[in-house]
Design a protein around this motif. Structure first.
Motif, PDB file in Angstrom:
ATOM      1  N   GLU A   7       7.742  55.659-104.638  1.00  0.00           N
ATOM      2  CA  GLU A   7       9.037  55.464-105.304  1.00  0.00           C
ATOM      3  C   GLU A   7       9.992  56.608-104.987  1.00  0.00           C
ATOM      4  O   GLU A   7      11.187  56.387-104.760  1.00  0.00           O
ATOM      5  CB  GLU A   7       8.825  55.348-106.813  1.00  0.00           C
ATOM      6  CG  GLU A   7       8.113  54.061-107.236  1.00  0.00           C
ATOM      7  CD  GLU A   7       7.724  54.074-108.698  1.00  0.00           C
ATOM      8  OE1 GLU A   7       8.110  55.035-109.409  1.00  0.00           O
ATOM      9  OE2 GLU A   7       7.022  53.143-109.127  1.00  0.00           O
ATOM     10  N   TYR A   8       9.470  57.818-104.978  1.00  0.00           N
ATOM     11  CA  TYR A   8      10.317  58.976-104.653  1.00  0.00           C
ATOM     12  C   TYR A   8      10.904  58.843-103.251  1.00  0.00           C
ATOM     13  O   TYR A   8      12.112  58.993-103.054  1.00  0.00           O
ATOM     14  CB  TYR A   8       9.501  60.270-104.761  1.00  0.00           C
ATOM     15  CG  TYR A   8      10.260  61.481-104.270  1.00  0.00           C
ATOM     16  CD1 TYR A   8      11.175  62.115-105.087  1.00  0.00           C
ATOM     17  CD2 TYR A   8      10.072  61.962-102.970  1.00  0.00           C
ATOM     18  CE1 TYR A   8      11.891  63.220-104.630  1.00  0.00           C
ATOM     19  CE2 TYR A   8      10.768  63.059-102.505  1.00  0.00           C
ATOM     20  CZ  TYR A   8      11.681  63.682-103.336  1.00  0.00           C
ATOM     21  OH  TYR A   8      12.399  64.765-102.872  1.00  0.00           O
ATOM     22  N   TRP A   9      10.052  58.538-102.274  1.00  0.00           N
ATOM     23  CA  TRP A   9      10.526  58.448-100.892  1.00  0.00           C
ATOM     24  C   TRP A   9      11.380  57.205-100.665  1.00  0.00           C
ATOM     25  O   TRP A   9      12.287  57.223 -99.831  1.00  0.00           O
ATOM     26  CB  TRP A   9       9.360  58.523 -99.914  1.00  0.00           C
ATOM     27  CG  TRP A   9       8.721  59.874 -99.920  1.00  0.00           C
ATOM     28  CD1 TRP A   9       7.478  60.209-100.373  1.00  0.00           C
ATOM     29  CD2 TRP A   9       9.321  61.103 -99.485  1.00  0.00           C
ATOM     30  NE1 TRP A   9       7.261  61.553-100.243  1.00  0.00           N
ATOM     31  CE2 TRP A   9       8.366  62.130 -99.704  1.00  0.00           C
ATOM     32  CE3 TRP A   9      10.561  61.436 -98.943  1.00  0.00           C
ATOM     33  CZ2 TRP A   9       8.622  63.464 -99.395  1.00  0.00           C
ATOM     34  CZ3 TRP A   9      10.815  62.772 -98.630  1.00  0.00           C
ATOM     35  CH2 TRP A   9       9.857  63.764 -98.854  1.00  0.00           C
ATOM     36  N   ASP A  10      11.132  56.147-101.420  1.00  0.00           N
ATOM     37  CA  ASP A  10      12.030  54.984-101.361  1.00  0.00           C
ATOM     38  C   ASP A  10      13.456  55.395-101.716  1.00  0.00           C
ATOM     39  O   ASP A  10      14.422  54.959-101.082  1.00  0.00           O
ATOM     40  CB  ASP A  10      11.572  53.887-102.328  1.00  0.00           C
ATOM     41  CG  ASP A  10      10.425  53.040-101.781  1.00  0.00           C
ATOM     42  OD1 ASP A  10      10.149  53.112-100.565  1.00  0.00           O
ATOM     43  OD2 ASP A  10       9.825  52.306-102.586  1.00  0.00           O
ATOM     44  N   ARG A  11      13.580  56.247-102.726  1.00  0.00           N
ATOM     45  CA  ARG A  11      14.915  56.692-103.155  1.00  0.00           C
ATOM     46  C   ARG A  11      15.571  57.601-102.122  1.00  0.00           C
ATOM     47  O   ARG A  11      16.804  57.682-102.052  1.00  0.00           O
ATOM     48  CB  ARG A  11      14.825  57.410-104.501  1.00  0.00           C
ATOM     49  CG  ARG A  11      14.424  56.506-105.662  1.00  0.00           C
ATOM     50  CD  ARG A  11      14.659  57.188-107.000  1.00  0.00           C
ATOM     51  NE  ARG A  11      13.839  58.372-107.178  1.00  0.00           N
ATOM     52  CZ  ARG A  11      12.616  58.368-107.718  1.00  0.00           C
ATOM     53  NH1 ARG A  11      12.086  57.219-108.134  1.00  0.00           N
ATOM     54  NH2 ARG A  11      11.929  59.483-107.850  1.00  0.00           N
ATOM     55  N   GLN A  12      14.784  58.277-101.317  1.00  0.00           N
ATOM     56  CA  GLN A  12      15.323  59.192-100.305  1.00  0.00           C
ATOM     57  C   GLN A  12      15.751  58.483 -99.018  1.00  0.00           C
ATOM     58  O   GLN A  12      16.488  59.049 -98.211  1.00  0.00           O
ATOM     59  CB  GLN A  12      14.278  60.252 -99.951  1.00  0.00           C
ATOM     60  CG  GLN A  12      13.753  61.052-101.121  1.00  0.00           C
ATOM     61  CD  GLN A  12      14.835  61.804-101.850  1.00  0.00           C
ATOM     62  OE1 GLN A  12      15.650  62.496-101.246  1.00  0.00           O
ATOM     63  NE2 GLN A  12      14.856  61.676-103.170  1.00  0.00           N
ATOM     64  N   ALA A  13      15.284  57.255 -98.830  1.00  0.00           N
ATOM     65  CA  ALA A  13      15.424  56.604 -97.522  1.00  0.00           C
ATOM     66  C   ALA A  13      16.877  56.458 -97.074  1.00  0.00           C
ATOM     67  O   ALA A  13      17.189  56.640 -95.899  1.00  0.00           O
ATOM     68  CB  ALA A  13      14.739  55.243 -97.549  1.00  0.00           C
ATOM     69  N   ARG A  76       8.143  51.737 -98.570  1.00  0.00           N
ATOM     70  CA  ARG A  76       8.634  50.492 -97.973  1.00  0.00           C
ATOM     71  C   ARG A  76      10.046  50.661 -97.428  1.00  0.00           C
ATOM     72  O   ARG A  76      10.379  50.111 -96.365  1.00  0.00           O
ATOM     73  CB  ARG A  76       8.604  49.359 -99.007  1.00  0.00           C
ATOM     74  CG  ARG A  76       7.212  48.937 -99.404  1.00  0.00           C
ATOM     75  CD  ARG A  76       7.197  47.724-100.313  1.00  0.00           C
ATOM     76  NE  ARG A  76       5.833  47.380-100.668  1.00  0.00           N
ATOM     77  CZ  ARG A  76       5.012  46.684 -99.902  1.00  0.00           C
ATOM     78  NH1 ARG A  76       5.431  46.240 -98.734  1.00  0.00           N
ATOM     79  NH2 ARG A  76       3.777  46.423-100.280  1.00  0.00           N
ATOM     80  N   GLN A  77      10.878  51.399 -98.122  1.00  0.00           N
ATOM     81  CA  GLN A  77      12.259  51.570 -97.672  1.00  0.00           C
ATOM     82  C   GLN A  77      12.325  52.412 -96.401  1.00  0.00           C
ATOM     83  O   GLN A  77      13.144  52.152 -95.519  1.00  0.00           O
ATOM     84  CB  GLN A  77      13.105  52.201 -98.785  1.00  0.00           C
ATOM     85  CG  GLN A  77      13.360  51.279 -99.956  1.00  0.00           C
ATOM     86  CD  GLN A  77      14.071  49.992 -99.540  1.00  0.00           C
ATOM     87  OE1 GLN A  77      15.007  50.000 -98.745  1.00  0.00           O
ATOM     88  NE2 GLN A  77      13.605  48.872-100.072  1.00  0.00           N
ATOM     89  N   MET A  78      11.475  53.422 -96.312  1.00  0.00           N
ATOM     90  CA  MET A  78      11.429  54.219 -95.084  1.00  0.00           C
ATOM     91  C   MET A  78      11.006  53.344 -93.905  1.00  0.00           C
ATOM     92  O   MET A  78      11.608  53.390 -92.825  1.00  0.00           O
ATOM     93  CB  MET A  78      10.458  55.391 -95.253  1.00  0.00           C
ATOM     94  CG  MET A  78      10.931  56.481 -96.185  1.00  0.00           C
ATOM     95  SD  MET A  78      12.131  57.585 -95.392  1.00  0.00           S
ATOM     96  CE  MET A  78      12.201  58.901 -96.614  1.00  0.00           C
ATOM     97  N   VAL A  79       9.975  52.541 -94.102  1.00  0.00           N
ATOM     98  CA  VAL A  79       9.496  51.678 -93.023  1.00  0.00           C
ATOM     99  C   VAL A  79      10.540  50.631 -92.662  1.00  0.00           C
ATOM    100  O   VAL A  79      10.748  50.316 -91.482  1.00  0.00           O
ATOM    101  CB  VAL A  79       8.150  51.031 -93.413  1.00  0.00           C
ATOM    102  CG1 VAL A  79       7.746  49.959 -92.413  1.00  0.00           C
ATOM    103  CG2 VAL A  79       7.056  52.098 -93.501  1.00  0.00           C
ATOM    104  N   LYS A  80      11.237  50.105 -93.654  1.00  0.00           N
ATOM    105  CA  LYS A  80      12.310  49.143 -93.385  1.00  0.00           C
ATOM    106  C   LYS A  80      13.398  49.776 -92.521  1.00  0.00           C
ATOM    107  O   LYS A  80      13.868  49.180 -91.541  1.00  0.00           O
ATOM    108  CB  LYS A  80      12.914  48.650 -94.701  1.00  0.00           C
ATOM    109  CG  LYS A  80      14.050  47.665 -94.529  1.00  0.00           C
ATOM    110  CD  LYS A  80      14.595  47.218 -95.884  1.00  0.00           C
ATOM    111  CE  LYS A  80      15.782  46.267 -95.723  1.00  0.00           C
ATOM    112  NZ  LYS A  80      16.333  45.857 -97.047  1.00  0.00           N
TER     113      LYS A  80
END
Length: 200
Positions: A7-13, A76-80
């Motif tokens: 969740e943290y890294w999703d917010r950073q993406a 998931r957002q980073m991979v997207k």
């Protein structure tokens, strides 16, 4: 723990690539990383597992240079974002949302396991390194890019080298002091460590 990290890294993406050394969007920074990786990686085509690939900056760069890439990240957002980046540049790599501590990749099949600024954030760096060495073919290389930053985060070269030494006879220590790699000057410790899996 993993869900919270994801969740943290999703917010950073959305803003992650704004830092010059994250997105490698500055041509000089991108060239500096390309030149560094050419010095420490086997010649293409090599099979590379990019652990904690984030938005895919290194994945894209190495795929452009002819390597075969699998990139893993818990976000998931980073991979997207990474998929969008690779699609836009017309190169291919396999990208998966996975925990790099449990990558579920086939053992003994990779020429390189690469990780940049990931180990410091894991709960057990030694366990991750042990797992990653199992993925390598005999003679394969593990390439760890880390630092001990002025914020207090990260890990020192000495501490990380001590985690590598049980797995490899030689640990190559490469200070990354060139400001062009980072797009700015800095005073903290930044480095790469390279170890080779012994031949059977």
């Amino acid at each position: 723990m993993i869900d919270n990290q994801a969740e943290y890294w999703d917010r950073q993406a959305a803003t992650f690539d704004q830092d010059p050394d994250h997105g490698l969007e500055d041509p000089a920074v991108r060239t500096a990383w390309r030149n560094l990786l050419k010095q420490i990686l086997p010649k293409p085509p090599s099979k590379i597992a990019d652990m904690g690939c984030g938005t895919g900056a290194l994945t894209e760069l190495l795929a452009q240079d002819g390597h075969e890439l699998v990139g893993l990240d818990i976000s998931r957002q980073m991979v997207k974002t990474a998929r969008q980046k690779l699609n836009a540049s017309g190169v291919e790599a396999r990208l998966e949302v996975r925990d790099v501590v449990d990558p579920r990749l086939r053992a003994g099949t990779y020429d390189v396991v690469l990780s940049r600024h990931v180990l410091w954030a894991l709960p057990d760096a030694a366990d991750a390194i042990s797992t990653w060495f199992k993925l390598l073919r005999p003679g394969g290389r593990i390439v760890l890019i880390e630092g001990r930053w002025s914020t207090g985060g990260g890990m020192s070269m000495q501490d990380l080298a001590a985690l590598l030494e049980p797995h490899t006879a030689v640990v190559h220590r490469i200070p990354l002091s060139d400001p062009q790699l980072w797009g700015r000057t800095f005073t903290d410790e930044r480095y790469a460590l390279v170890g080779e899996k012994p031949a059977d």
